[in-house]
Structures are given as C-alpha cells and as structure tokens.
Write a protein that holds these residues in place. Structure first.
Motif, mmCIF file in Angstrom:
data_model
loop_
_atom_site.group_PDB
_atom_site.id
_atom_site.type_symbol
_atom_site.label_atom_id
_atom_site.label_comp_id
_atom_site.label_asym_id
_atom_site.label_seq_id
_atom_site.Cartn_x
_atom_site.Cartn_y
_atom_site.Cartn_z
ATOM 1 N N ILE A 17 0.831 -1.217 0.000
ATOM 2 C CA ILE A 17 0.000 0.000 0.000
ATOM 3 C C ILE A 17 0.864 1.264 0.000
ATOM 4 O O ILE A 17 0.725 2.115 -0.887
ATOM 5 C CB ILE A 17 -0.966 -0.018 1.192
ATOM 6 C CG1 ILE A 17 -1.975 -1.155 1.020
ATOM 7 C CG2 ILE A 17 -1.691 1.319 1.324
ATOM 8 C CD1 ILE A 17 -2.911 -1.309 2.193
ATOM 9 N N PRO A 18 1.766 1.453 0.974
ATOM 10 C CA PRO A 18 2.561 2.701 0.988
ATOM 11 C C PRO A 18 3.763 2.620 0.048
ATOM 12 O O PRO A 18 4.897 2.865 0.435
ATOM 13 C CB PRO A 18 2.986 2.813 2.456
ATOM 14 C CG PRO A 18 3.047 1.419 2.942
ATOM 15 C CD PRO A 18 2.045 0.622 2.157
ATOM 16 N N TYR A 73 3.525 4.199 -6.298
ATOM 17 C CA TYR A 73 2.061 4.357 -6.320
ATOM 18 C C TYR A 73 1.656 5.743 -5.840
ATOM 19 O O TYR A 73 0.800 6.398 -6.442
ATOM 20 C CB TYR A 73 1.430 3.271 -5.456
ATOM 21 C CG TYR A 73 -0.030 3.485 -5.147
ATOM 22 C CD1 TYR A 73 -0.984 3.392 -6.153
ATOM 23 C CD2 TYR A 73 -0.448 3.789 -3.862
ATOM 24 C CE1 TYR A 73 -2.330 3.596 -5.878
ATOM 25 C CE2 TYR A 73 -1.791 3.991 -3.582
ATOM 26 C CZ TYR A 73 -2.727 3.895 -4.595
ATOM 27 O OH TYR A 73 -4.043 4.095 -4.312
ATOM 28 N N PHE A 74 2.267 6.202 -4.760
ATOM 29 C CA PHE A 74 1.886 7.502 -4.222
ATOM 30 C C PHE A 74 2.349 8.642 -5.119
ATOM 31 O O PHE A 74 1.776 9.729 -5.084
ATOM 32 C CB PHE A 74 2.441 7.676 -2.807
ATOM 33 C CG PHE A 74 1.552 7.100 -1.757
ATOM 34 C CD1 PHE A 74 0.527 7.851 -1.203
ATOM 35 C CD2 PHE A 74 1.692 5.797 -1.346
ATOM 36 C CE1 PHE A 74 -0.318 7.320 -0.259
ATOM 37 C CE2 PHE A 74 0.857 5.248 -0.397
ATOM 38 C CZ PHE A 74 -0.152 6.015 0.148
ATOM 39 N N SER A 107 -7.390 15.220 -9.400
ATOM 40 C CA SER A 107 -8.485 15.246 -8.439
ATOM 41 C C SER A 107 -8.495 13.944 -7.656
ATOM 42 O O SER A 107 -7.855 12.955 -8.052
ATOM 43 C CB SER A 107 -9.831 15.440 -9.143
ATOM 44 O OG SER A 107 -10.117 14.339 -9.989
ATOM 45 N N ALA A 108 -9.235 13.949 -6.537
ATOM 46 C CA ALA A 108 -9.339 12.745 -5.718
ATOM 47 C C ALA A 108 -10.094 11.643 -6.462
ATOM 48 O O ALA A 108 -9.757 10.452 -6.352
ATOM 49 C CB ALA A 108 -10.028 13.078 -4.398
ATOM 50 N N THR A 109 -11.111 12.016 -7.228
ATOM 51 C CA THR A 109 -11.866 11.019 -7.994
ATOM 52 C C THR A 109 -10.988 10.342 -9.031
ATOM 53 O O THR A 109 -11.030 9.112 -9.207
ATOM 54 C CB THR A 109 -13.064 11.697 -8.688
ATOM 55 O OG1 THR A 109 -13.884 12.326 -7.696
ATOM 56 C CG2 THR A 109 -13.885 10.679 -9.451
ATOM 57 N N TYR A 110 -10.174 11.137 -9.709
ATOM 58 C CA TYR A 110 -9.261 10.566 -10.705
ATOM 59 C C TYR A 110 -8.248 9.637 -10.039
ATOM 60 O O TYR A 110 -7.897 8.597 -10.601
ATOM 61 C CB TYR A 110 -8.547 11.687 -11.449
ATOM 62 C CG TYR A 110 -7.629 11.199 -12.549
ATOM 63 C CD1 TYR A 110 -8.131 10.751 -13.755
ATOM 64 C CD2 TYR A 110 -6.253 11.185 -12.356
ATOM 65 C CE1 TYR A 110 -7.293 10.293 -14.750
ATOM 66 C CE2 TYR A 110 -5.405 10.730 -13.346
ATOM 67 C CZ TYR A 110 -5.926 10.287 -14.549
ATOM 68 O OH TYR A 110 -5.098 9.822 -15.529
ATOM 69 N N ALA A 111 -7.781 9.989 -8.853
ATOM 70 C CA ALA A 111 -6.836 9.129 -8.145
ATOM 71 C C ALA A 111 -7.482 7.800 -7.757
ATOM 72 O O ALA A 111 -6.850 6.738 -7.846
ATOM 73 C CB ALA A 111 -6.316 9.848 -6.897
#
Length: 332
Positions: free
Chosen positions: A6-7, A11-12, A20-24
């Motif tokens: 995950i971290p 990826y980050f 945008s958050a939606t695109y992410a």
C-alpha cells in the motif's frame, strides 16, 4: 505482501500527481485490474517453461528447475524457444526495463533522502550545491547496497518479498499515524522507524543469509544452517513501530507543551513551532511561557461591528444634535 504494497512510493507518486481525488481513486482501481492483466504473460511464460521438453532444445538436460534456474525462466524461454530476432529484441527490452527501473529507484531514493531527511530535518539552510553532493553520495551508497543485496539474494521474488516486508514494517505504521492519528510528530516517527528497523534486522533474513540476533519461539535451522523464525516477528516489529510512534509523539508533545522541556530543545520544529502556528493564541502562549510578546506576529482583532455602523460616525451625529451654534443656524 498486501499491507506492504500500500505505501509504495511509485504508487503515491501517481496518486499525488492526479488532478483530483476522484481521478486518483479511478486510477487506483484501474491499476489493480491492470496488475492482474499484466500478470497473465508471466504466468503463460512460466507454464511454457514448466511444460517444455528441454532435452529437445539447445538448453539440454537437466531442466531449469533442476538446475535451480527457475527464476531465470523468462530469458531462458526467449533465448532457447524463440527465433533469434525475437530473442534479441526481447532480452534487450527486458534489460532496458530493468535498468530503467533500477536507476529511477536509486535516483528517487537519493533525492527523497536529500530533500525529506537531510534538508528538512538536519540542514534547513543547505544550499542547492550541498543538496546535489548529498544526492551524489547517496546514489553511490544506495547503488552499492542494492548491488550487494542482488548478489546475496538467491531469488528475485525474495527481493520483492523483502521490499514489501521492509515497507510493511517501517513505512506502513507511519502511514497509519499520518492518516488517522493527529498528534503524531517527527520525534515519534524517527523513534518508530528505528525500533521497527532494529527488530526486523535482529530477527534475521534467510534470503540474505542474515543470522538472527533474537530467537523467537518456534525457530528452527534449515539445511543451509540458516535460522528461520516461525514466530510472526515481522508483525510484532510493525506493531512496535506503530505504538512507539504514538507514545513518543504524545510524550514529546506533553513535555514541550507543559514547559518541562524548553522550546529551544525542539530542534526539529515538530511540536512548539507547529503547535504555536496552528493552535495557540496570544493568551495561551503567554500563559504557558512558551514565547514572549515581542516574538508574536501581529494579529488582526476581530470586529463585531456591522457594515452600516462601520461607515457611520455616531459620535458626530450626537455632537451635531447637542451643539447650540448649529441649532441657531438651523433656526435662522
């Protein structure tokens, strides 16, 4: 493998660069599906290598698995089961991809160390030339470390597993604290990092032939005289790193806010400076003896007047009503 993936820094990078958050979020789900799709060629190549009669090829006998070369099945299949031009371009593409990933990883690791650790934590006034030299030195150090790990490891999957292992123990607790625990700070992060790293190294690592210094319950010795731990010491190291981060962060916060430690000892500017900027007003600062009045930035007072009363001078109207000269003038 799941929590350690995950971290992930790569990826980050993509998530933080999204518009945008939606695109992410959409990018994350598509990437998860893309990983499953991209795994299909690797599975097919492995299946081809496992089902091939190698005695009928130039590779001969025994097969790659018997020679303990199963981790090299991709270049072996490209070299012995494909035409020359396919083998040439395939091996070239694999080499280019490996070198590209290696240099980008080393460069990103050195740049993050120079910026996030060296400059922000120890040398805030470091010049660009100094940062560049730090990056050059860390590139050599990280490159030598990566080369040593590659030579000592017996499996590519082992290196990948080891990377997820270290990220799970060291970075995953930091991510949890940053997202869900508000009071954590730099002191707790450093302490948690060190505790988790020490517990992980002292537990040993069979892939790197690293003998353990701490023998947990259930350990045994394999055929290569390597001690293997059955106890889940990696999860123990992760939990220790997490709770150390929380405890040390709140302890440092309490010591500085209560005045037990003077503000000048906050050399990382992680408690006093941050807290005074975000949460404290003048009364709290003076009452806690954390800062003197002449060090405070000017604060604009809060006005409770309405817009109409702001542009109306009531005292002037009162003066006009009570002035005898103006009254006589109006009468005349």
């Amino acid at each position: 493998m799941t929590l350690g993936g995950i971290p992930w820094q790569a990826y980050f990078q993509r998530v933080l660069s999204s518009s945008s958050a939606t695109y992410a979020q959409v990018l994350s789900f598509l990437a998860a599906f893309g990983c499953l799709v991209m795994a299909i060629p690797a599975v097919l190549i492995g299946a081809i290598g496992a089902s091939t009669a190698w005695n009928q090829t130039e590779y001969g006998v025994p097969d790659p698995k018997s020679k303990k070369e199963a981790d090299m099945i991709l270049p072996i299949v490209l070299q012995y089961l494909c035409p020359v031009y396919v083998s040439f371009f395939g091996l070239g593409a694999v080499s280019a991809a490996v070198m590209s990933s290696a240099d980008s990883s080393i460069l990103s690791a050195s740049s993050m160390f120079a910026r996030n650790i060296y400059q922000l934590s120890f040398r805030q006034n470091a010049s660009d030339r100094e940062i560049v030299w730090v990056m050059r030195i860390t590139v050599l150090l990280f490159g030598a470390s990566a080369t040593a790990m590659a030579l000592l490891a017996s499996s590519v999957y082992g290196l990948w597993y080891l990377s997820s292992d270290l990220v799970y123990i060291i970075i995953f607790p930091q991510l949890l604290c940053v997202l869900f625990i508000k009071g954590t700070n730099t002191y707790g992060a450093i302490a948690g990092y060190l505790f988790g790293l020490v517990l992980r190294i002292t537990g040993g690592e069979p892939y790197l032939y690293l003998q353990p210094l701490i023998y947990y319950p259930g350990w045994y010795q394999d055929d290569n005289n390597i001690y293997v731990q059955r106890f889940p010491f990696k999860t123990l190291a992760m939990l220790t790193s997490f709770f150390t981060n929380v405890v040390v962060s709140y302890l440092a916060k309490y010591l500085f806010e209560s005045g037990t430690l003077p503000p000048k000892l906050d050399f990382l500017d992680a408690v006093v400076a941050r807290y005074s900027r975000e949460h404290m007003d003048k009364a709290t600062l003076v009452k806690s003896d954390n800062i003197v009045l002449n060090e405070l930035a000017p604060v604009n007072p809060r006005h409770s007047l309405t817009l109409s009363s702001t542009f109306t001078n009531k005292e002037a109207f009162n003066y006009v009503d009570s002035s005898p000269e103006l009254s006589n003038t109006e009468d005349n």
